[in-house]
Scaffold this active site. Structure first.
Site, mmCIF file in Angstrom:
data_model
loop_
_atom_site.group_PDB
_atom_site.id
_atom_site.type_symbol
_atom_site.label_atom_id
_atom_site.label_comp_id
_atom_site.label_asym_id
_atom_site.label_seq_id
_atom_site.Cartn_x
_atom_site.Cartn_y
_atom_site.Cartn_z
ATOM 1 N N ASN A 174 0.808 -1.138 -0.065
ATOM 2 C CA ASN A 174 -0.031 0.121 0.020
ATOM 3 C C ASN A 174 0.769 1.323 -0.026
ATOM 4 O O ASN A 174 0.295 2.357 0.213
ATOM 5 C CB ASN A 174 -1.007 0.004 1.269
ATOM 6 C CG ASN A 174 -2.067 -1.001 1.245
ATOM 7 O OD1 ASN A 174 -2.644 -1.204 0.051
ATOM 8 N ND2 ASN A 174 -2.543 -1.595 2.206
ATOM 9 N N HIS A 226 -0.672 4.593 -1.149
ATOM 10 C CA HIS A 226 -2.077 4.255 -1.367
ATOM 11 C C HIS A 226 -2.981 4.912 -0.414
ATOM 12 O O HIS A 226 -4.087 5.370 -0.691
ATOM 13 C CB HIS A 226 -2.418 2.669 -1.442
ATOM 14 C CG HIS A 226 -1.995 2.016 -2.732
ATOM 15 N ND1 HIS A 226 -0.895 2.069 -3.284
ATOM 16 C CD2 HIS A 226 -2.883 1.539 -3.855
ATOM 17 C CE1 HIS A 226 -0.716 1.364 -4.436
ATOM 18 N NE2 HIS A 226 -1.940 1.214 -4.575
#
Lengths: 367, 367
Positions: free
Chosen positions: A246, A249
């Site tokens: 991630n 993200h």
């Protein structure tokens, strides 16, 4: 042709990367036990379908497969519950059964939508990824499938591993340059979390990648898939390690949401998010080159490295609060510590992230 | 208090059956690691909610849990994608995170709906079953969760095991007699597939069960859950053995669909389906008592054993074609071979089933 395996015990599956796979789909389906008795559902979008659906369908039919297809609108808005229900209706009417498979021919949106339909239909049938974008080298590996809710992205979903990934590089030739760059963002990410050497290689080869040089692109996608596969093998359901994927993200998803899932492409949003994460990394003690290299490589790939000024910081912070990476009220944030290495900070202060978001609006253009 | 464990490796979970569990929910939640940091969502229906929601919520809040609740309409129509989306919206607005749990307080409909929301929300959060019907002794064990599609029942779903089942027998006291009988159909089914002795016990104790005698009911539910748990432990995802739990369901589901999910209760539909299955069993060589005992015990439990004449046979056969128990065009059918034993026939002729459906309309009333 490159081949690798995602190691997940009885859910292990192969990834094939090469040219001409669209024509040879029937061969690989048959090789991996997709029977010809039960109908297959091919899901694609209007753009990809126009280019490649006939080719795939005629190849499969010539080999004795029965197929039905669903063509969804191009773009993130197709990842809706309504579209999901429509796929289930088509599957039911076509008589798909437990031995059927749903094939995603397209980018990440088609993969997520078709994958979630496969995860839900009869409580789960097989699912084959045939990515046609660079970005999808990321989303097609790892089994995360989902649709969006008006309040949050990817909030309705499942872990449903594909039976196979067939990555035909020829389908990438028709990508518009902005999509190419967006896809390269995830390639860069895989380097930034695991391999300084690969980041240096991208730094050298960014022009070739943007020009879709087959050898460079094949290598980059193979390497990206391999990093992803290794991490997924160790932590299929994102209990811990997998969270490093991630990087960029947390901010990136919020930017997509605030931009109405249209203004910024996914890779563009996470590129800005990765620059933000690098800034935080440096604030917390990483060498300054983490920030400089991150920014330079992303810019070389044709990606934005600062946030358009009209993005409202309050709205961005609010969108983050709905993100799955919140656990018991604390913000989980992936922080670079070096090029090729990151840590999971489960206790990131929202204040710090807010300040960085503000700074991203003033970021100087690299290069 | 009776207790048993569904053995599924790291997904194993306890079932508690006894009186007063609604009051003690906080104790069991805490014992099994449900933390107090993240909000809980309680899903119930209008009927059950009116009786028990306040009690459950106040007990949990007194112990320091934060709860939010969703009250859905009573009945099968709540198992829709629309209602599912509504639960996701409530969960998002209440800030449920990955450590939250969704609690199903109600019968099978609430369990299936809330369970599917828990399976999908953030790709899966914890889920606790608190069944308030006899029927739900079946559906609350085993992790099958789903919503309906206008064309087929339970076609959109997942395998998502609960973290715990808390079965408070006191909540059964308010069940209307028709619901009691409907629930007993699954109790009888668990006997018919696994234990002639238990079927004989029901034959003797049907009156006590219908009168909700606590000792008899506690034993019957414990035994039913145990049969279900044993089978699920051996075949979690219904690759093979678990299919025997579908005794009576191939015809039964079709009857529910044709009746518009309202005319026949689930247990009533599968009771008629089990009589049909017993008839087929006898045709294929089982002793005639299989049919006689099945019919007698179901009738003693207050269940219908013949099909109302206005049910259209074509429509019933058509509904079966959409059932998940079709594989590659063949009909899978569970056939009794003796009281307490069944086989999975993967090659049942639709013609034979059609003839039996016709005969079910002419079935004489037992007793």
């Amino acid at each position: 042709m490159r081949e690798l395996t995602v190691q997940l015990g009885e859910r292990s599956y192969p990834i094939y990367i090469g040219e001409g796979l669209l024509d040879q789909a029937a061969f690989y389906f048959d090789k991996h036990g997709i029977g010809k008795q039960s109908p297959l559902l091919i899901v694609t979008d209007e753009q990809v379908g126009r280019l490649y659906l006939d080719k795939l369908e005629s190849g499969l039919r010539a080999a004795g497969y029965r197929t039905v297809s669903a063509v969804v609108p191009a773009g993130e808005q197709a990842k809706s519950l309504l579209q999901f229900e429509e796929l289930i209706t088509i599957a039911l009417k076509a008589g798909l059964d437990r031995k059927s498979a749903i094939i995603a021919l397209g980018g990440g949106v088609v993969g997520d939508l078709a994958g979630y339909a496969a995860a839900a239909y009869m409580r789960g049938i097989r699912f084959i990824q045939m990515p046609t974008t660079i970005l999808a080298h990321d989303s097609s590996v790892g089994g995360k499938v989902a649709v969006n809710h008006p309040l949050a992205k990817n909030i309705i979903g499942a872990f449903h591993q594909p039976a196979m990934v067939l990555y035909d590089l020829e389908t990438l030739r028709t990508l518009p340059p902005r999509e190419v760059s967006s896809g390269l963002a995830e390639v860069v990410k895989h380097g930034l979390i695991r391999s300084a050497e690969f980041v240096a290689w991208i730094d050298e080869n960014a022009d070739k990648l943007r020009a879709l040089d087959p050898e460079a692109l094949g290598y980059a996608l193979y390497f990206g898939c391999r990093v992803k596969a290794e991490i997924v093998s160790q932590d299929e359901r994102e209990n811990d390690l997998r969270a490093i994927l991630n990087l960029g993200h947390t901010i990136g998803h919020a930017l997509e949401a605030v931009g109405g899932y249209g203004e910024l492409l996914h890779g563009e949003a996470i590129a800005i998010g990765m620059v933000g994460a690098a800034r935080i990394g440096v604030e917390l003690g990483a060498p300054r080159e983490v920030y400089e290299v991150t920014k330079r490589v992303l810019a070389k790939c044709g990606l934005p490295v600062r946030l358009p000024a009209h993005f409202d910081t309050d709205a961005i912070m609010d969108a983050m609060r709905h993100d799955k990476k919140f656990k018991e009220g604390r913000m989980v944030f992936i922080v670079p510590t070096a090029i090729g290495d990151v840590v999971i900070d489960k206790n990131m202060s929202a204040e710090r992230v807010r300040r960085i978001v503000e700074q991203l609006k003033e970021e100087e253009q690299a290069q």
